[in-house]
Design an enzyme around this catalytic site. Structure first.
Site, PDB file in Angstrom:
ATOM      1  N   SER A  74     -10.946  15.640  13.114  1.00 23.85           N
ATOM      2  CA  SER A  74     -10.162  16.457  12.182  1.00 23.85           C
ATOM      3  C   SER A  74      -9.996  15.851  10.799  1.00 23.85           C
ATOM      4  CB  SER A  74      -8.783  16.749  12.781  1.00 23.85           C
ATOM      5  OG  SER A  74      -8.888  17.725  13.799  1.00 23.85           O
TER       6      SER A  74
ATOM      7  N   LYS B 215     -10.905  18.120   7.990  1.00 22.23           N
ATOM      8  CA  LYS B 215     -10.011  19.093   7.357  1.00 22.23           C
ATOM      9  C   LYS B 215      -9.567  18.661   5.961  1.00 22.23           C
ATOM     10  CE  LYS B 215      -8.302  21.122  11.685  1.00 22.23           C
ATOM     11  NZ  LYS B 215      -8.744  20.248  12.777  1.00 22.23           N
TER      12      LYS B 215
ATOM     13  N   SER C 240      -2.840  20.438  11.675  1.00 24.35           N
ATOM     14  CA  SER C 240      -4.255  20.242  12.014  1.00 24.35           C
ATOM     15  C   SER C 240      -4.832  21.432  12.774  1.00 24.35           C
ATOM     16  CB  SER C 240      -4.442  18.951  12.830  1.00 24.35           C
ATOM     17  OG  SER C 240      -5.791  18.535  12.795  1.00 24.35           O
TER      18      SER C 240
ATOM     19  N   LYS D 180      -4.516  12.135   6.752  1.00 22.38           N
ATOM     20  CA  LYS D 180      -4.948  12.980   7.859  1.00 22.38           C
ATOM     21  C   LYS D 180      -5.347  12.155   9.068  1.00 22.38           C
ATOM     22  CE  LYS D 180      -5.766  17.079   9.481  1.00 22.38           C
ATOM     23  NZ  LYS D 180      -5.432  16.558  10.825  1.00 22.38           N
TER      24      LYS D 180
END
Length: 394
Positions: free
Chosen positions: A72, A75, A132, A234
């Site tokens: 992720s 992202k 997320s 993140k």
């Protein structure tokens, strides 16, 4: 008397020798007082990197160019492109975004949007950054490019533009896919772009909670709850990628970006990141050296309406150096021997170098900060005569 005189001379000679010895020892001691920095910590991770966000200087790296699945962390690119589109005026945070079946059905982490509804774009951004949400990522991708596949093309073009030379995306979420790979170095480059290119949008990365559809979810970046200096970025996790974290923190006017990939647990990725950040802030500092447009030197100009030109640098000079090493910096200006008008602002008239312990850190042009117009005929004639004799007699 002769014996006394000899003794006196001998005593004075020994005192001078002692003084010289002391001076030499003091000089050596000062030279030895160089800043000592221990080896960086060794982390339990597949790859990691620590960067000064301001200067881009890499302070620590291990397997930083090993290609790995980003999970992720992907992202960050999704949200970066959305921010770009907003600032270009092509979309708005107030847009109502259609939720497709594909977005609604996507597994993994979710924002829990419903198929057939419309969701405000700003809420979807929070769904991507804080929760997320894979569903939110696909919805935004489809809104920007018409399809996730089209959005992926934008992602890869943007990666190339940013200099992420070892990155290739296959989707907007980080869902495991063959060929969906990046490196710790490229993730640091992306994080730096997120912070510097869209500072207003970056503030969202520090938000700890977001509620949507009656479901309150906490930001997966645990450091936001442990360390008040951390304000992003993140997390990522898949079985193949392990537990990953890109984080950024600000302490004493210095911002660092850490990337940790392939740890064994949520606790591990947070703990290993803390080690990196602690090391960087303890042993390094970001030092402002010169500001763009500041006068550094005035130099003689020949054939000009003014006798001097003001010199400086075109861009701010900031360096990442060992903490306490600023007094060891050595700056030198190398200016063209004969400077003649006309001169335009920005013309390069020499260069500035900065060294630290024999290592060249900076070599940039010295530029004219103001124009100098050419003088009239008689002034040019006088200067020509002066230059002629100057060259002859040195």
């Amino acid at each position: 008397m002769r014996i006394f005189s000899f003794k006196k001379r001998f005593y004075m000679m020994m005192r001078k020798l002692f003084s010289a010895t002391v001076l030499m020892l003091l000089t050596l001691a000062v030279q030895a007082q160089q800043v000592i920095i221990p080896a960086p910590p060794s982390l339990a991770a597949s790859a990691y990197l620590l960067m000064d966000a301001d200067t881009g200087t890499i302070l620590v790296e291990h397997e930083a160019d090993m290609v790995l699945p980003p999970a992720s962390l992907t992202k960050m690119m999704t949200s970066y492109i959305v921010s770009e589109e907003i600032e270009q005026g092509r979309i708005s945070e107030d847009d109502m975004v259609n939720i497709s079946v594909k977005a609604w059905r996507k597994g993994g982490s979710k924002m829990f949007v419903r198929e057939g509804t419309q969701v405000r774009l700003e809420d979807l951004k929070r769904g991507v950054i804080i929760q997320s949400g894979n569903d939110a990522s696909i919805a935004l991708a489809e809104h920007v490019a018409g399809s996730e596949e089209g959005f992926v093309d934008i992602m890869n073009q943007t990666a190339a533009k940013l200099g992420m030379t070892n990155t290739h995306f296959e989707n907007s979420t980080g869902w495991p896919a063959e060929g969906h790979l990046t490196t710790a170095r490229d993730m640091a480059i992306l994080a730096r772009a997120v912070i510097k290119d869209h500072p207003d949008h970056y503030a969202m990365y520090s938000e700890k909670y977001f509620s949507y559809n009656g479901i309150n979810q906490a930001n997966r970046n645990r450091l936001l709850f442990r360390d008040e200096t951390v304000d992003g970025l993140k997390t990522g996790h898949t079985e193949e990628a392990g537990y990953c974290l890109v984080a950024s923190a600000v302490r004493r006017d210095m911002r660092l970006i850490s990337v940790v990939m392939g740890t064994r647990s949520e606790d591990a990725r947070a703990a290993e990141t803390e080690k990196l950040l602690a090391y960087g802030f303890r042993y390094y500092q970001t030092q402002s050296i010169y500001d763009a447009g500041d006068e550094l030197q005035r130099n003689r100009v020949w054939y000009g309406q003014q006798e001097e030109v003001v010199l400086g640098v075109a861009e701010d000079i900031r360096l990442t150096i060992p903490r306490g090493a600023e007094d060891a910096l050595e700056a030198q200006m190398h200016i063209d021997e004969t400077i003649k008008a006309p001169i335009a602002a920005g013309d390069e008239l020499g260069n500035l170098t900065i060294d630290l312990n024999g290592e060249r850190l900076v070599d940039v042009p010295l530029v004219a900060l103001e124009p100098v117009e050419e003088a009239g005929f008689f002034q040019r004639l006088i200067d020509a005569i002066k230059l002629f004799f100057l060259k002859i007699f040195g």
